[in-house]
Design an enzyme around this catalytic site. Structure first.
Site: not given
Ligand code: GLN
Length: 539
Positions: A14-15, A139, A148, A188, A191, A379, A382, A403, A514, A516
């Site tokens: 999470s950097l 990345e 892993e 540190k 490093q 979605c 809607m 659904e 979608h 976005e």
């Protein structure tokens, strides 16, 4: 031949490696370079499609219908480019293809091993993603030291010596903690992380140091020495007021100089003027509007990453701060819509899967419809507008999406058995279909209706293209009944109902796609932009 920039992470997760990679890519793109982006995920899932949004954040969908890591969304938003399936792969995909080839006899006589077979597959996938680009920014998910991640580290190490590779550059993103009691910044952990990388055979050429406090010159010097990089290759990454400011802060530190020197990219002068103007409007906007954001994955806001980012893009273009009022749909069920949405200028109901919170979303829609509050439903947001209209306007008791109620007497939203996908193949979509990879995914065209809010939002375009990720569809059997009662279909794709609006409502739009996923800082999505405008104009 392609040049590769590899971005690894150290110390902890999470950097903001994704934003870092995207920022480097953006600066190179704005310098006129042809840049590709790739995210490698070391988990075993074939793709994140079956993961809970609460587990892994949003699943981003590419134009060509891949369900990918949300960092691909960052890449698209920063580089203003549509990336494809080949921009993301996982350990699961690597092993699946190697095992498939083994079963087909592709390695007859050999023992299949991590080295060379798995590593070889990784290298070939990275190269495939690099095809056609001068530079590929890669990345690597996870943190140095993860078990892993090792085959991927080995693959990128080997690429240093690959004849088909025009150059490599290794960036390591780490954290510089500040120990309050001692009043000291600590190098540190960085490093150690660099030592671990070197043990694997990778020497980073640049350190991007995340820190809450500015790094003094002497500290940078020490970091450079101990990590064996030149001083101009220690780049400080302080917490930013907006992630879109990061490319600019990198540029101020001349980040491109060492990269260009090593990869022989020539003089790089990125044009970031327009970008900078937008960033200023994000940081200090003139106007303000409050959007009631109704969702159910509120414990992890990353679940709505593209949507919240798209609101930021629209805000930048409208010089407006968009305050999000997060509303849990289950809470609406208990306390009612008025109590939770009463102070909002507009209502947004986001997409989602599964039963939880459905009735609360329906109440939010009813509230926006009846009170003529600007409404955008995406979605599921809607699909539920049809259910709400059927129940409360058409008087169809028990109306629902299948659904949520397989035996509903009025299936407003249903499953089409034989759906033709993007590439013209038929897809069987039933309750028995496997869960992974059986959704309607990726970009589809949508024809807009004259005079609609939709067409106006897209500046009069007759045909628009947006991305999808859903299993169910609006049921056309009810179309006539809905339209007679004022709910109008304003967007269609090959006979499928894509958007609905309500006659007499100042701004009500439900979209099956979608929007976005196609929103970028420089080009915000038109339907979301029009929604924010309506929100801004609402009293
Ligand atoms: N659950 C709905 C479907 O599968 C909506 C999905 C979504 O909102 N992305 O169709």
């Amino acid at each position: 031949m392609t040049k590769y920039i590899f971005v690894t992470g150290g110390v902890l997760s999470s950097l903001g490696k994704g934003v870092t990679a995207a920022s480097v890519g953006t600066l190179l793109k704005h310098s006129g370079k042809n840049v590709g982006m790739l995210k490698i995920d070391p988990y075993i899932n074939v793709d994140p499609g079956t993961m809970s949004p609460l587990e892994h954040g949003e699943v981003f969908v590419t134009k060509d219908g891949a369900e990918t890591d949300l960092d691909i969304g960052n890449y698209e938003r920063f580089l203003d480019t549509s990336f494809l399936k080949s921009s993301n792969f996982t350990t699961g995909q690597v092993y699946s293809s190697v095992i498939e080839r083994e079963r087909a006899g592709g390695y007859l006589g050999q023992t299949i091993q991590v080295v060379p077979h798995i590593v070889g597959e990784i290298v070939s996938r990275i190269k495939k993603a690099g095809d056609g680009h001068e530079i590929l920014v890669v990345e690597l998910g996870g943190t140095v030291g993860d078990i892993e991640g090792l085959p991927f580290m080995e693959a990128i190490r080997q690429m240093k010596h690959d004849d088909d590779v025009a150059g490599t550059f290794f960036i390591h993103v780490t954290l510089i903690p500040f120990i309050k009691a001692a009043g000291e910044l600590k190098s540190k952990p960085t490093q150690h992380s660099v030592q671990e990388l070197r043990r694997i055979g990778i020497t980073p050429q640049m350190i991007i140091a995340r820190s809450e406090n500015a790094l003094p010159k002497a500290f940078k010097k020490k970091l450079a020495m101990s990590c064996d990089v030149s001083q101009d290759s220690v780049i400080e990454a302080l917490d930013a007021s907006t992630i879109y400011d990061i490319p600019v802060t990198f540029l101020r530190q001349n980040i491109l100089k060492p990269i260009s020197k090593e990869l022989d990219l020539g003089d790089l002068n990125p044009d970031m003027e327009e970008w900078d103007t937008l960033v200023k409007k994000i940081v200090q906007p003139k106007n303000k509007t409050v959007v009631g954001f109704v969702g159910k994955y509120l414990e992890l806001k990353e679940a709505y990453k593209s949507l919240t980012e798209s609101l930021i893009h629209c805000g930048a273009h409208l010089d407006t701060r968009i305050e999000i009022n997060w509303v849990d749909s289950e809470e609406i069920e208990e306390r009612g819509a008025q109590a939770l949405l009463g102070d909002c200028d507009s209502v947004l109901v986001a997409g989602g899967f599964g039963n939880r919170g459905i009735e609360g979303k329906i109440k939010a829609i009813e509230y926006a419809r009846v009170n003529k509050v600007p409404y955008l439903g995406i979605c599921l947001g809607m699909q539920l507008t049809l259910v709400e209209y059927a129940r409360n306007v058409l008087g169809l008791e028990g109306a629902n999406s299948i659904e949520f109620d397989e035996n509903t007497p009025h299936p407003m939203v249903y499953l089409i058995d034989n759906f033709m996908d993007q590439s013209g193949n038929f897809q069987l979509r039933t309750h028995q279909s496997p869960m992974g990879g059986t959704l309607r995914l990726g970009e589809y065209e949508c024809n807009t209706k004259e005079g609609s809010i939709l067409r106006e939002a897209y500046n009069g375009e007759k045909t628009i293209y947006e991305r999808h990720r859903h299993r169910y569809e609006a049921n056309p059997t009810y179309r006539e009944q809905l339209e007679k009662a004022g709910m109008i279909v304003t967007g269609e794709s090959n006979g499928l109902i894509e958007t609905v609006e309500i006659e007499g409502h100042p701004w009500f739009l439900g979209v099956q796609f979608h929007p976005e996923f196609t929103s970028r800082l420089q080009t915000p999505n038109p339907s979301i932009l029009a929604f924010v405008k309506a929100s801004l104009n609402a009293d």
